[in-house]
Design a protein around this motif. Structure first.
Motif, short mmCIF file in Angstrom:
data_model
loop_
_atom_site.label_atom_id
_atom_site.label_comp_id
_atom_site.label_asym_id
_atom_site.label_seq_id
_atom_site.Cartn_x
_atom_site.Cartn_y
_atom_site.Cartn_z
N ARG A 461 23.73 -30.57 -55.11
CA ARG A 461 24.94 -31.13 -55.71
C ARG A 461 25.99 -30.04 -55.85
O ARG A 461 25.67 -28.90 -56.24
CB ARG A 461 24.64 -31.73 -57.08
CG ARG A 461 25.91 -32.17 -57.79
CD ARG A 461 25.73 -33.36 -58.64
NE ARG A 461 27.04 -33.92 -58.99
CZ ARG A 461 27.24 -35.10 -59.49
NH1 ARG A 461 26.21 -35.89 -59.70
NH2 ARG A 461 28.44 -35.52 -59.78
N ASP A 462 27.24 -30.38 -55.55
CA ASP A 462 28.32 -29.39 -55.63
C ASP A 462 29.50 -29.96 -56.40
O ASP A 462 29.49 -31.13 -56.80
CB ASP A 462 28.74 -28.95 -54.21
CG ASP A 462 29.27 -30.11 -53.38
OD1 ASP A 462 30.06 -30.93 -53.90
OD2 ASP A 462 28.91 -30.19 -52.18
N ASN A 463 30.50 -29.13 -56.59
CA ASN A 463 31.75 -29.58 -57.20
C ASN A 463 32.90 -29.46 -56.19
O ASN A 463 34.03 -29.12 -56.54
CB ASN A 463 32.06 -28.78 -58.47
CG ASN A 463 32.19 -27.27 -58.21
OD1 ASN A 463 31.72 -26.78 -57.20
ND2 ASN A 463 32.85 -26.56 -59.12
N CYS A 464 32.57 -29.75 -54.92
CA CYS A 464 33.56 -29.67 -53.83
C CYS A 464 34.28 -31.00 -53.66
O CYS A 464 33.81 -32.04 -54.16
CB CYS A 464 32.86 -29.30 -52.52
SG CYS A 464 31.96 -27.75 -52.56
N PRO A 465 35.39 -31.01 -52.94
CA PRO A 465 36.04 -32.28 -52.61
C PRO A 465 35.08 -33.16 -51.81
O PRO A 465 34.20 -32.66 -51.11
CB PRO A 465 37.25 -31.86 -51.75
CG PRO A 465 37.49 -30.43 -52.11
CD PRO A 465 36.15 -29.85 -52.42
N PRO A 466 35.22 -34.49 -51.89
CA PRO A 466 34.32 -35.39 -51.16
C PRO A 466 34.30 -35.09 -49.66
O PRO A 466 35.35 -34.84 -49.05
CB PRO A 466 34.89 -36.77 -51.45
CG PRO A 466 35.63 -36.61 -52.74
CD PRO A 466 36.18 -35.22 -52.73
N ILE A 467 33.13 -35.10 -49.09
CA ILE A 467 33.00 -34.90 -47.65
C ILE A 467 33.62 -36.10 -46.94
O ILE A 467 33.24 -37.24 -47.23
CB ILE A 467 31.53 -34.75 -47.24
CG1 ILE A 467 30.88 -33.56 -47.97
CG2 ILE A 467 31.39 -34.58 -45.74
CD1 ILE A 467 29.38 -33.45 -47.76
N PRO A 468 34.57 -35.91 -46.04
CA PRO A 468 35.22 -37.04 -45.37
C PRO A 468 34.21 -37.91 -44.62
O PRO A 468 33.21 -37.41 -44.11
CB PRO A 468 36.19 -36.37 -44.39
CG PRO A 468 36.39 -34.99 -44.93
CD PRO A 468 35.10 -34.61 -45.59
N VAL A 469 34.48 -39.21 -44.58
CA VAL A 469 33.54 -40.14 -43.95
C VAL A 469 33.36 -39.82 -42.48
O VAL A 469 32.26 -39.93 -41.94
CB VAL A 469 34.02 -41.60 -44.15
CG1 VAL A 469 35.34 -41.84 -43.44
CG2 VAL A 469 32.95 -42.56 -43.65
N ALA A 512 34.22 -38.42 -57.04
CA ALA A 512 35.49 -37.73 -57.29
C ALA A 512 35.26 -36.29 -57.74
O ALA A 512 36.10 -35.43 -57.55
CB ALA A 512 36.30 -38.50 -58.34
N ASP A 513 34.08 -36.03 -58.35
CA ASP A 513 33.82 -34.69 -58.88
C ASP A 513 32.82 -33.91 -58.03
O ASP A 513 32.28 -32.91 -58.48
CB ASP A 513 33.32 -34.77 -60.33
CG ASP A 513 32.05 -35.59 -60.46
OD1 ASP A 513 31.69 -36.28 -59.48
OD2 ASP A 513 31.42 -35.54 -61.54
N GLY A 514 32.55 -34.36 -56.81
CA GLY A 514 31.64 -33.59 -55.97
C GLY A 514 30.81 -34.44 -55.03
O GLY A 514 31.04 -35.64 -54.86
N ASN A 515 29.83 -33.80 -54.43
CA ASN A 515 28.95 -34.45 -53.46
C ASN A 515 27.50 -34.17 -53.81
O ASN A 515 27.18 -33.16 -54.43
CB ASN A 515 29.21 -33.90 -52.05
CG ASN A 515 30.66 -33.98 -51.63
OD1 ASN A 515 31.13 -34.99 -51.16
ND2 ASN A 515 31.38 -32.86 -51.80
N VAL A 516 26.63 -35.07 -53.38
CA VAL A 516 25.19 -34.81 -53.40
C VAL A 516 24.69 -35.05 -51.97
O VAL A 516 24.81 -36.16 -51.44
CB VAL A 516 24.44 -35.72 -54.38
CG1 VAL A 516 22.94 -35.43 -54.31
CG2 VAL A 516 24.93 -35.52 -55.78
N VAL A 517 24.17 -34.01 -51.35
CA VAL A 517 23.57 -34.13 -50.02
C VAL A 517 22.06 -33.99 -50.20
O VAL A 517 21.58 -32.99 -50.74
CB VAL A 517 24.10 -33.06 -49.05
CG1 VAL A 517 23.48 -33.24 -47.67
CG2 VAL A 517 25.62 -33.12 -48.97
N GLY A 548 30.18 -44.55 -56.78
CA GLY A 548 30.43 -43.50 -55.80
C GLY A 548 30.42 -44.07 -54.40
O GLY A 548 30.34 -45.26 -54.18
N SER A 549 30.50 -43.20 -53.42
CA SER A 549 30.45 -43.60 -52.01
C SER A 549 29.22 -42.99 -51.38
O SER A 549 29.16 -41.79 -51.17
CB SER A 549 31.71 -43.12 -51.28
OG SER A 549 31.61 -43.39 -49.90
N THR A 550 28.22 -43.84 -51.14
CA THR A 550 26.95 -43.35 -50.64
C THR A 550 26.78 -43.70 -49.17
O THR A 550 26.99 -44.83 -48.77
CB THR A 550 25.78 -43.96 -51.44
OG1 THR A 550 25.94 -43.63 -52.81
CG2 THR A 550 24.44 -43.43 -50.94
#
Length: 577
Positions: A461-469, A512-517, A548-550
């Motif tokens: 998990r990060d606090n980066c901008p959302p990874i573009p689709v 909005a506050d990050g991503n989980v890969v 979120g956007s999964t």
């Protein structure tokens, strides 16, 4: 010998066994070939029950078939195959055709039998080989209207039951990709006309999972006549995927080199322009007097341009090294193996720390009940609000210069074991590196390892901008990469293909506050001992945030089914409650 209804000499010259039975199945006549075939003299069998020497496993079936013929319920054109005892106590396979009195004008039922033992044994050997093969062995009539042979692999490769193929021999065409079906039908026609064929085509629907098969075919001829068509189908999806992946690597590197060299070229041009326009030397004085202030300004500008060139060169070298690593991975033929998760995570962290230009705070959290990446993982509490559990500050610890430094928080069960490709440590390191590199504020990265009965899930998990689709879809093979739509994430390609080669999945969950890969691979303790690992961290699972956007993707490049999407959302809601 019983009286022969035909000239005895002619019948005795026939190699096939010819007998006459009454309606009760009693021998009335046998030709001389019986002695050569079975070892009995004809007179020994006249007056005996013909079915008494049939193998016990076949006797009931043969008696019922003969009774149907006697009753007129079964045609004589259907041959019977069965085992028959010899005088020496062995067994022969016979293929027998029965002719009722109405077809021969003979007072009795004429049976002609041929020894097919060698044929049956050969077929049995073929069936044994075919039964353990992943390839589909097949044989059809020349008109493709009768299935003569197919092994069980057809149900795996073509997803069609053998029973369906027997009823509808061309039902395998339903599995062929719509765009390739005409191509396949043309090859079938060429085979029926006596031509050898070799084609590759796709199986699957236009918008679902597809696989590639390679199918060589040959006509079978007897006395110049085509009596069957045969061949095999081999799943070559991995070969096609590997070729495509190598092409993607080539495309990606060319794109990166072109863009970066454009920057280098532009920077070099600006250096030349700066030198030409420099006021460091005052040409008007004629005495080559040095303007020191202008010289200092020029030096600063040149240093800035040189730094740009050095940075681009370093990035290119890093990209080339990563591409080599990915290509080496794709070319490896080794199988996944069981590895301890804890040393893998530690090795990945070591790579990250060694490769980072600044110090990183690495902290460890004990896996405890109720702690996981979904707890406070989403919502409206701000960019970093609440998601770093266990009382850890999102602001980080101050350095001497007053700034904060990156922090990586780690949690994993001590006894987890994954069944995966050995390069999983590089994959984890790449995910953490990406999180540190793309953070717009002070990087905060959380690593959670969760063991279920079936999988090991490593969530970053990060606090980066959302990874573009488009970035996510290109990486997972769902879009073609070209000059207009591409991704520079060489490291993410490596992560994806580690999952691919390990039989796992890659999940992108954006907020909005990050991503989980989440990188999921098989659990090496799937025999039941995974309970020990799972019990150490019951809730350290990958996050599916409500709202979120999964993007859940299979490593074959296909999108999940609607039911899988619903299950994924439902699991995320349960985790968030």
């Amino acid at each position: 010998m019983a009286e022969s209804p035909y000239p005895e000499g002619l019948l005795d010259l026939v190699g096939d066994k010819i007998v006459v039975l009454d309606e009760g199945g009693i021998y009335r006549y046998l030709n001389a070939s019986v002695a050569d075939m079975l070892g009995f003299q004809p007179d020994e069998l006249v007056g005996t029950d013909a079915f008494a020497l049939i193998h016990p496993d076949d006797e009931k079936r043969l008696r019922e078939a003969f009774a149907r013929i006697v009753n007129g319920d079964r045609g004589s054109e259907e041959p019977l195959e069965y085992r028959y005892r010899t005088a020496a106590g062995g067994w022969l396979w016979l293929r027998t055709t029965v002719y009722p009195p109405g077809e021969t004008a003979v007072d009795g039922y004429v049976l002609t039998s041929r020894d097919i033992t060698a044929e049956v044994e050969s077929q049995r050997r073929l069936e044994t080989i075919a039964s353990v093969s992943d390839d589909v062995f097949w044989m059809f009539s020349p008109g493709w209207d009768e299935l003569l042979f197919v092994n069980g692999a057809v149900e795996v490769v073509f997803d069609v039951p053998i029973s369906t193929l027997k009823r509808r021999p061309q039902s395998f065409l339903d599995a062929v990709h719509p765009d390739d079906r005409p191509y396949v039908e043309q090859a079938m026609e060429r085979l029926s006309n006596g031509e050898s064929t070799l084609i590759d085509y796709r199986l699957g629907s236009a918008d679902g999972t597809t696989k590639w098969v390679r199918v060589p075919g040959e006509p079978v001829t007897e006395n110049g006549e085509i009596v069957a068509v045969t061949g095999f189908a081999r799943d070559v999806t991995d070969e096609y995927r590997r070729e495509r992946q190598l092409a993607v690597m080539d495309n990606l590197l060319r794109h990166t080199i072109r863009n970066d060299m454009n920057i280098v070229d532009g920077t070099a041009e600006r250096i030349a322009d700066a030198v030409d326009a420099a006021a460091a030397f005052d040409s008007e004085t004629g005495d080559d007097r040095i303007d020191r202030d202008a010289l200092v300004a020029l030096g600063g500008e040149l240093r800035e341009h040189a730094a740009t060139i050095r940075r681009i060169a370093s990035d290119l070298l890093t990209t080339a090294e990563k591409q080599r690593g990915v290509i080496d991975l794709l070319r490896q033929r080794g199988s996944p193996r069981a590895v301890e998760v804890a040393p893998v995570v530690e090795e990945a962290l070591g790579m990250v720390v060694d490769g980072c230009d600044e110090s990183i705070d690495v902290t460890y959290r004990e896996p405890t009940d109720g702690e996981g990446p979904t707890e406070n993982g989403s919502g409206s509490g701000g960019e970093n609000a609440g998601w770093m559990a266990s009382g850890e500050s999102t602001a980080g610890e101050p350095r001497d210069d007053g700034e904060t430094r990156p922090r990586v928080s780690v949690s994993y069960p001590p006894n987890a074991r994954a069944f995966t490709h050995p390069e999983i440590d590089y994959a984890i390191a790449e995910l953490v590196d990406n999180a540190l590199e793309h953070a717009e504020s002070t990087p905060r990265v959380r690593i959670d390892v969760h063991a279920t009965d079936e999988t090991i899930e490593v969530s970053i998990r990060d606090n980066c901008p959302p990874i573009p689709v488009e970035e996510r879809y290109v990486i997972t093979d769902r879009w073609e990469m070209d000059d207009l739509r591409h991704t520079g994430g060489m490291g993410l390609w490596l992560v994806y293909w580690v999952a691919n080669r390990s039989g796992g999945d890659l999940t992108f969950d954006t907020h909005a506050d990050g991503n989980v890969v989440t990188l999921s691979v098989p659990n090496a303790n799937r025999d039941g001992s995974a309970e020990e690992s799972r019990g150490a961290s019951p809730s350290n699972g990958s996050e599916t945030a409500v709202g979120g956007s999964t993007t859940l993707v299979r490593t074959d490049g296909s999108a999940p089914s609607e039911s899988e999407r619903r299950d994924s959302v439902a699991e995320g809601r349960e985790d968030g409650d």
